[in-house]
Design a protein around this motif. Structure first.
Motif, PDB file in Angstrom:
ATOM      1  N   VAL A   1      37.303  -9.226   6.780  1.00  0.00           N
ATOM      2  CA  VAL A   1      36.446 -10.381   6.548  1.00  0.00           C
ATOM      3  C   VAL A   1      36.372 -10.660   5.055  1.00  0.00           C
ATOM      4  O   VAL A   1      36.221  -9.738   4.249  1.00  0.00           O
ATOM      5  CB  VAL A   1      35.016 -10.122   7.092  1.00  0.00           C
ATOM      6  CG1 VAL A   1      34.063 -11.242   6.697  1.00  0.00           C
ATOM      7  CG2 VAL A   1      35.037  -9.952   8.602  1.00  0.00           C
ATOM      8  N   VAL A   2      36.480 -11.940   4.705  1.00  0.00           N
ATOM      9  CA  VAL A   2      36.122 -12.407   3.365  1.00  0.00           C
ATOM     10  C   VAL A   2      34.939 -13.338   3.588  1.00  0.00           C
ATOM     11  O   VAL A   2      35.037 -14.300   4.363  1.00  0.00           O
ATOM     12  CB  VAL A   2      37.280 -13.153   2.668  1.00  0.00           C
ATOM     13  CG1 VAL A   2      36.796 -13.742   1.342  1.00  0.00           C
ATOM     14  CG2 VAL A   2      38.460 -12.227   2.438  1.00  0.00           C
ATOM     15  N   VAL A   3      33.824 -13.031   2.955  1.00  0.00           N
ATOM     16  CA  VAL A   3      32.626 -13.843   3.162  1.00  0.00           C
ATOM     17  C   VAL A   3      32.076 -14.331   1.828  1.00  0.00           C
ATOM     18  O   VAL A   3      31.984 -13.581   0.862  1.00  0.00           O
ATOM     19  CB  VAL A   3      31.553 -13.066   3.973  1.00  0.00           C
ATOM     20  CG1 VAL A   3      31.127 -11.794   3.265  1.00  0.00           C
ATOM     21  CG2 VAL A   3      30.350 -13.940   4.295  1.00  0.00           C
ATOM     22  N   ASN A   4      31.765 -15.615   1.823  1.00  0.00           N
ATOM     23  CA  ASN A   4      31.146 -16.231   0.668  1.00  0.00           C
ATOM     24  C   ASN A   4      29.648 -15.914   0.708  1.00  0.00           C
ATOM     25  O   ASN A   4      28.982 -16.190   1.697  1.00  0.00           O
ATOM     26  CB  ASN A   4      31.379 -17.751   0.744  1.00  0.00           C
ATOM     27  CG  ASN A   4      30.947 -18.486  -0.495  1.00  0.00           C
ATOM     28  OD1 ASN A   4      30.752 -17.896  -1.551  1.00  0.00           O
ATOM     29  ND2 ASN A   4      30.805 -19.789  -0.364  1.00  0.00           N
ATOM     30  N   ASP A   5      29.131 -15.330  -0.350  1.00  0.00           N
ATOM     31  CA  ASP A   5      27.704 -15.010  -0.437  1.00  0.00           C
ATOM     32  C   ASP A   5      26.950 -16.310  -0.712  1.00  0.00           C
ATOM     33  O   ASP A   5      26.532 -16.597  -1.835  1.00  0.00           O
ATOM     34  CB  ASP A   5      27.461 -13.974  -1.536  1.00  0.00           C
ATOM     35  CG  ASP A   5      26.028 -13.485  -1.557  1.00  0.00           C
ATOM     36  OD1 ASP A   5      25.232 -13.922  -0.710  1.00  0.00           O
ATOM     37  OD2 ASP A   5      25.704 -12.667  -2.438  1.00  0.00           O
ATOM     38  N   TYR A   6      26.829 -17.101   0.346  1.00  0.00           N
ATOM     39  CA  TYR A   6      26.270 -18.449   0.232  1.00  0.00           C
ATOM     40  C   TYR A   6      25.453 -18.723   1.474  1.00  0.00           C
ATOM     41  O   TYR A   6      25.888 -18.418   2.585  1.00  0.00           O
ATOM     42  CB  TYR A   6      27.414 -19.461   0.096  1.00  0.00           C
ATOM     43  CG  TYR A   6      26.994 -20.828  -0.348  1.00  0.00           C
ATOM     44  CD1 TYR A   6      26.639 -21.062  -1.671  1.00  0.00           C
ATOM     45  CD2 TYR A   6      26.980 -21.891   0.551  1.00  0.00           C
ATOM     46  CE1 TYR A   6      26.263 -22.338  -2.092  1.00  0.00           C
ATOM     47  CE2 TYR A   6      26.615 -23.163   0.136  1.00  0.00           C
ATOM     48  CZ  TYR A   6      26.256 -23.383  -1.183  1.00  0.00           C
ATOM     49  OH  TYR A   6      25.893 -24.636  -1.596  1.00  0.00           O
ATOM     50  N   GLN A   7      24.277 -19.281   1.288  1.00  0.00           N
ATOM     51  CA  GLN A   7      23.358 -19.525   2.400  1.00  0.00           C
ATOM     52  C   GLN A   7      23.072 -21.009   2.541  1.00  0.00           C
ATOM     53  O   GLN A   7      22.713 -21.672   1.571  1.00  0.00           O
ATOM     54  CB  GLN A   7      22.055 -18.767   2.151  1.00  0.00           C
ATOM     55  CG  GLN A   7      20.993 -18.996   3.197  1.00  0.00           C
ATOM     56  CD  GLN A   7      19.768 -18.137   2.949  1.00  0.00           C
ATOM     57  OE1 GLN A   7      19.885 -17.004   2.490  1.00  0.00           O
ATOM     58  NE2 GLN A   7      18.589 -18.676   3.251  1.00  0.00           N
ATOM     59  N   ILE A   8      23.255 -21.526   3.762  1.00  0.00           N
ATOM     60  CA  ILE A   8      22.854 -22.890   4.102  1.00  0.00           C
ATOM     61  C   ILE A   8      21.901 -22.769   5.286  1.00  0.00           C
ATOM     62  O   ILE A   8      22.284 -22.256   6.344  1.00  0.00           O
ATOM     63  CB  ILE A   8      24.064 -23.774   4.460  1.00  0.00           C
ATOM     64  CG1 ILE A   8      25.001 -23.902   3.255  1.00  0.00           C
ATOM     65  CG2 ILE A   8      23.587 -25.153   4.938  1.00  0.00           C
ATOM     66  CD1 ILE A   8      26.266 -24.680   3.532  1.00  0.00           C
ATOM     67  N   ASN A   9      20.692 -23.221   5.112  1.00  0.00           N
ATOM     68  CA  ASN A   9      19.707 -23.124   6.182  1.00  0.00           C
ATOM     69  C   ASN A   9      19.969 -24.180   7.255  1.00  0.00           C
ATOM     70  O   ASN A   9      20.103 -25.360   6.937  1.00  0.00           O
ATOM     71  CB  ASN A   9      18.291 -23.279   5.626  1.00  0.00           C
ATOM     72  CG  ASN A   9      17.889 -22.111   4.753  1.00  0.00           C
ATOM     73  OD1 ASN A   9      18.328 -20.982   4.975  1.00  0.00           O
ATOM     74  ND2 ASN A   9      17.066 -22.366   3.754  1.00  0.00           N
ATOM     75  N   SER A  10      20.017 -23.721   8.506  1.00  0.00           N
ATOM     76  CA  SER A  10      20.216 -24.624   9.639  1.00  0.00           C
ATOM     77  C   SER A  10      18.923 -25.384   9.917  1.00  0.00           C
ATOM     78  O   SER A  10      17.858 -25.050   9.393  1.00  0.00           O
ATOM     79  CB  SER A  10      20.634 -23.825  10.873  1.00  0.00           C
ATOM     80  OG  SER A  10      19.580 -22.949  11.245  1.00  0.00           O
TER      81      SER A  10
END
Length: 189
Positions: free
Chosen positions: A92-101
């Motif tokens: 896994v490559v994951v962007n440490d980025y949060q978008i609230n649903s």
């Protein structure tokens, strides 16, 4: 041998453009390539996924559960949501980025804590902060090309002529910026 790449994110993050650049590069390198996209409610900030499969002969464009060699997530909760599609030997490559649903924004749910740690405990995980690097380059919108660079490096696809792919597929005034973003992404893995 067929390789499967799953790109996931939230509408507006450039997931589809990254997958189209990837697909174009793979085709120009002579691979048989199949791509499928699921937009969902992408224009409303919903989940988006692109599935790219390449090799000598690819029969189907869709990645089955447990079939992805790599999962690249543009948003961290999406990585958790799509994790079941990863092979037992996948990464896994994951962007440490949060978008609230919308349910989180409406106060019905809280954004879960510890997603990155949970991922790292389950599978080989590389965490990147593409937003920070994109901002340092002067344009947060190149976050997707930074993440494309992580795919290229992770999958050993550096010999494809990516400069040509970028120059042929993005507006000329953004070509240099996108090439820098690609190089940054490749350096993060």
């Amino acid at each position: 041998m067929v390789k499967s790449i799953l790109l996931v994110g939230v509408g507006g993050q450039g997931t589809i453009l990254a997958s189209k650049l990837l697909t174009t590069g793979l085709m120009e390198a002579g691979y048989d390539v199949k791509m499928s996209e699921i937009h969902g409610m992408s224009q409303r900030g919903g989940s988006v996924s692109s599935q790219v499969r390449y090799g000598d002969k690819v029969e189907a464009p869709v990645i089955e559960v447990g079939g992805a060699d790599i999962l690249v997530s543009f948003e961290k909760m999406e990585a958790w949501r799509w994790l079941k599609y990863l092979k037992p030997t996948g990464k896994v490559v994951v962007n440490d980025y949060q978008i609230n649903s919308m349910p989180i924004l409406a106060g019905k749910f809280d954004y879960p804590d510890g997603i990155l740690e949970e991922l790292a405990n389950k599978v080989p995980t590389t965490v990147v902060n593409a937003a920070k690097h994109a901002t340092e380059l002067g344009n947060p919108k190149v976050m997707n090309v930074i993440l494309l660079g992580t795919i290229i490096k992770s999958m050993g696809l550096e010999t494809i002529h990516w400069e040509k792919i970028i120059r042929d597929n993005v507006k000329p005034k953004f070509a240099e910026l996108n090439l820098k973003a690609l190089a940054v992404g490749m350096s993060l893995v």
